[in-house]
Design a protein around this motif. Structure first.
Motif, short mmCIF file in Angstrom:
data_model
loop_
_atom_site.label_atom_id
_atom_site.label_comp_id
_atom_site.label_asym_id
_atom_site.label_seq_id
_atom_site.Cartn_x
_atom_site.Cartn_y
_atom_site.Cartn_z
N PRO A 566 0.82 -1.22 0.00
CA PRO A 566 0.00 0.00 0.00
C PRO A 566 0.85 1.27 0.00
CG PRO A 566 -0.70 -1.50 1.74
CD PRO A 566 0.54 -2.08 1.15
N ASN A 600 -4.82 -1.42 -4.61
CA ASN A 600 -5.00 -1.36 -3.15
C ASN A 600 -6.14 -2.28 -2.71
OD1 ASN A 600 -3.21 0.34 -1.57
ND2 ASN A 600 -3.85 1.99 -2.95
N TYR A 603 -5.10 -5.79 -2.79
CA TYR A 603 -4.24 -6.05 -1.64
C TYR A 603 -5.07 -6.32 -0.40
CZ TYR A 603 -0.94 -5.33 2.15
OH TYR A 603 -0.19 -5.49 3.29
N SER A 688 -6.97 3.06 -0.25
CA SER A 688 -5.55 3.13 0.09
C SER A 688 -5.35 3.17 1.62
CB SER A 688 -4.95 4.37 -0.57
OG SER A 688 -3.72 4.67 0.00
N ALA A 691 -6.18 -0.29 2.96
CA ALA A 691 -5.10 -1.25 2.69
C ALA A 691 -3.95 -1.04 3.68
CB ALA A 691 -4.61 -1.08 1.25
N LYS A 692 -3.64 0.23 3.95
CA LYS A 692 -2.55 0.51 4.89
C LYS A 692 -2.91 0.02 6.29
CE LYS A 692 -0.49 4.35 2.43
NZ LYS A 692 -1.18 5.41 1.74
#
Ligand code: ADP
Ligand code: MG
Length: 733
Positions: A566, A600, A603, A688, A691-692
């Motif tokens: 990410p 993202n 992921y 995003s 995902a982080k």
């Protein structure tokens, strides 16, 4: 022996019978490409003038006449029907990383209720797969329903054979109704085109006869091959492609005895069958060997034009899975299917060549040719130096994160290796070329000097650095950090684009010197090359990329070391990086944003699925086995106590019970914590950020869960353990 299904599976795996492989001919040349509607075949099925127009439009990158497409469709249908094909599909490469198809039949009822076989230009050119569920990053709202696929005439159609069905597959690009690309192929084609356009004028400085530049790719594919029965007994392998838990076996790969050892017979049969299928499809696979880890292998073809090579790699992965099923095996493309055992990569061997047969990254026989070589070589280095972050972003995926930097694969730091001989050549240029105007004698001297110092043959294996993510290997660059499950194009779109951009810049720089300072062109080229050498130095690294020292050195040089997807994907949205795509006509801003969002999303879905599964496996497999064993131990202690035996006689058993309790409690509490964290992540809106959050708060708990699970695997009675163990999965014969 206890009644455990795991033992039955192992026995099943050991007693597998040989699969008979159909013997069509002993000579590959008899059947190579027999399932491909390539140029040679097309020529036989259409008129001479149509064939010429077809070739023309491909070579000049021009729009094809409807009439030409209609004739090709007609020929394609006839050829396919003669081969026993009843249906066709547009074959495309959505951002899921897999390939997709939607089958349609040639058959149509006519007005009188009779059956006819129909396949016209429009069927060939365009199809609407009902693809509303493919990732689209907000570009194509689901209610808008569909994007469409469009024929790519530069990659040949082919026939996929299964045991009972043959299907004509037409390589296509996949775009939304509003024209945005939603796949890998469309931007790849645009990047190839950008490269051709930018490189040709520079090559023409040296070689006027070249009229076309081609990007070339030779991939190497690593993979694991395991028994199907054991595969199905591991829900983690089935649903995530990797083992989420599993203790490392006593014998791992310490002895490295698998590498270049004899390939086990069952695997060899598989490979022979696979190669036959590949050759029928025109995929020029040539080498096969064992890799470092047990049950790990590699195959590689002869290199080809980049677009066709990418299709061939995607097709190879499909064929590998199909042939494996026939042999009761399963292929694992995951970058890190087993902890403590080497993971798998895919190497993109990349170069550029002219239609006059010259490889631009191969040193030549004359000083002039060597200047062309150096121009190409230094421009690629400069491109990598300027856009290292984009290269990093291009190889990012949830699965590849487990491999990059794991002391077996290149790190997440992008650097370029060039070897001793060329390091010296670049130093010489740096030291001998002055920054001011060159006189003619000096220019000639430098050219001769360059010529004499470049050994004609650089393909010396001893001068290779296997730890480098971007290594020059004599006549091509080998990009080694690409994940084994990735579509090669994800990385090549970036490589082609940044190199195209660099060649454009180079031409401008050279022409400015000629115009503004009245410099002779060759002298200007040499001066600009020197400037690039100086500016790109920070990207060159000849040492051990796996070492801690390199991490420190890279940080000093200002090279990024972004370890997770990410964060790496953020690079796509930096202005400089967006500009290089936009200015070279590869992506629009909207397409880049959509792609970043999709990647993202991919992921976080992967991590989410893994999170659910590791939790389930801990609770449904690991804890029950541990509790059962603990009960047995407790029964034993109770019996000993009842018989009046002394405490010291069940001391060891008692300690085991305590360890098991301890690991069960920890396991349970880490699973609970992970579930809590997942719930928090799921409330985050933006892909995003989400995902982080998954990356930072969910993923790290996998290690804790795994630690306690693997400890329990080592404590619990082998006959009570229901999941196949590493030593069973990895050492099939
Ligand atoms: P290894 O890295 O295993 O030593 P090789 O030197 O045999 O491998 O080559 C690896 C791959 O590089 C092969 O697929 C080969 O076709 C490819 N290759 C060789 N020359 C080129 C080129 N000019 N462009 C692209 N790929 C190339
Ligand atoms: Mg290699």
């Amino acid at each position: 022996m206890a009644n455990n299904a795991r033992f039955d599976l192992m026995n099943m795996s050991i007693s597998r019978k040989k699969v008979e492989i159909e013997n069509i001919s002993n000579k590959v040349s008899d059947y190579f490409g027999c399932n491909v509607f390539g140029k040679n075949t097309i020529e036989k099925y259409v008129s001479y003038s149509i064939f010429q127009k077809y070739i023309d439009s491909i070579e000049k990158n021009e729009k094809m006449d409807r009439e030409v497409a209609a004739q090709i469709a007609q020929g394609m249908k006839q050829w396919a029907i003669e081969k026993g094909v009843k249906s066709y599909t547009h074959w495309f490469q959505p951002l899921t990383g897999l390939t997709a198809e939607k089958h349609d039949s040639f058959f149509m009822p006519d007005n009188d209720g009779n059956a006819i076989e129909y396949f016209g230009a429009s069927n060939l050119i365009q199809q609407e797969p009902d693809a509303s569920s493919f990732p689209n990053g907000g570009i194509r709202q689901t209610f808008e329903a569909r994007g469409y696929t469009a024929w790519d005439p530069t990659s040949p159609a082919f026939i996929i054979e299964t045991e009972s069905v043959k299907t004509l597959c037409i390589p296509t690009i996949f775009i939304s109704y509003t024209g945005e690309t939603l796949d890998y192929k469309a931007p790849l084609l645009k990047s190839i085109h950008a490269l051709e356009k930018a490189v040709l004028p520079v090559v023409n400085y040296f070689d006027k006869s070249a009229t076309k530049i081609t990007a070339t790719l030779g991939w190497e594919q690593e993979y694991f091959l395991i028994d199907e029965a054991l595969f199905y007994a591991r829900p983690d392998l089935v649903h995530t492609g990797r083992t989420l838990i599993g203790a490392i076996p006593a014998k791992g790969q310490q002895l490295e005895d698998h590498y270049f050892g004899a390939i086990p017979e069952r695997m060899l049969d598989y490979m022979a069958d696979l190669e036959k299928e590949c050759h029928k499809l025109g995929i020029p696979v040539r080498t096969r060997h064992n890799e470092v880890a047990p049950s790990q292998f590699e195959c590689a073809p002869m290199f080809e034009e980049c677009n066709v090579a990418v299709d061939h790699n995607q097709l190879l992965m499909d064929v590998m899975e199909r042939v494996a099923k026939k042999h009761k095996l399963r292929v694992l493309f995951h970058e890190k299917p087993f902890k403590g055992v080497n993971g798998s990569g895919k190497h993109n061997n990349w170069s550029m060549s002219t239609n006059t047969g010259k490889n631009l990254l191969s040193p030549g026989k004359t000083p002039k040719n060597n200047l062309l070589f150096l121009t190409s070589f230094i421009n690629v280095i400069a491109a990598a130096a300027n856009y290292a972050d984009l290269i990093r972003a291009s190889i990012a995926s949830a699965s590849n994160d487990h491999r990059l930097g794991a002391n077996e694969a290149p790190p997440a730091i992008i650097s370029v290796f060039i070897g001793d001989a060329l390091t010296k050549v670049l130093k010489d240029i740096e030291n001998t070329v002055s920054d001011g105007k060159q006189d003619e004698i000096v220019t000639e001297d430098i050219k001769l000097n360059i010529h004499n110092s470049i050994p004609e043959i650089l393909l010396d294996n001893t001068d290779r650095n296997r730890t480098s993510p971007f290594a020059f290997t004599g006549n091509k660059f080998e990009i080694r950090a690409v994940g084994s499950s990735a579509n090669c194009a994800a990385n090549l779109i970036v490589v082609n684009t940044i190199v195209a951009n660099q060649f454009k810049k180079f031409k401008e720089d050279v022409e400015n010197l000629v115009k503004n300072e009245g410099e002779k062109r060759e002298a200007a080229i040499i001066r600009i090359l020197k400037k690039y050498i100086v500016e790109s130095k920070h990207i060159l690294f000849e040492g051990d990329n796996y070492s801690k020292e390199w991490e420190m050195e890279a940080a000093k040089r200002g090279l990024n070391n972004v370890k997770t997807t990410p964060h790496a994907l953020d690079f796509f949205l930096e202005k400089k990086n967006m500009d290089v795509f936009i200015e070279n006509g590869v992506f629009s801003a909207r397409e880049i944003e959509a792609r970043q969002e999709i990647l993202n999303h991919n992921y976080l879905l992967k991590v989410q699925i893994e999170g659910r599964l590791i939790g389930e496996m801990a609770v449904n497999y690991v804890i029950p086995a541990a509790v059962r064993y603990q009960n047995e131990l407790l029964t034993n202690i109770k019996l000993q106590k009842d018989l009046g035996m002394s405490e010291s006689s069940y001391q060891g058993t008692f300690e085991l019970v305590q360890s098991i309790s301890n690991h069960i409690n920890n396991l349970k509490s880490f699973v609970d914590q992970m579930i809590e964290n997942r719930k928090k992540c799921n409330k985050i809106e933006h892909a995003s950020d989400k995902a982080k959050a998954y990356c930072e708060t969910v993923l790290p708990l996998f290690d804790d869960i795994r630690y306690h699970s693997d400890k329990l695997e080592q404590f619990v009675d082998n006959t009570l353990w229901t999941l196949p163990k590493y030593r069973e999965i990895l050492y099939i014969k």
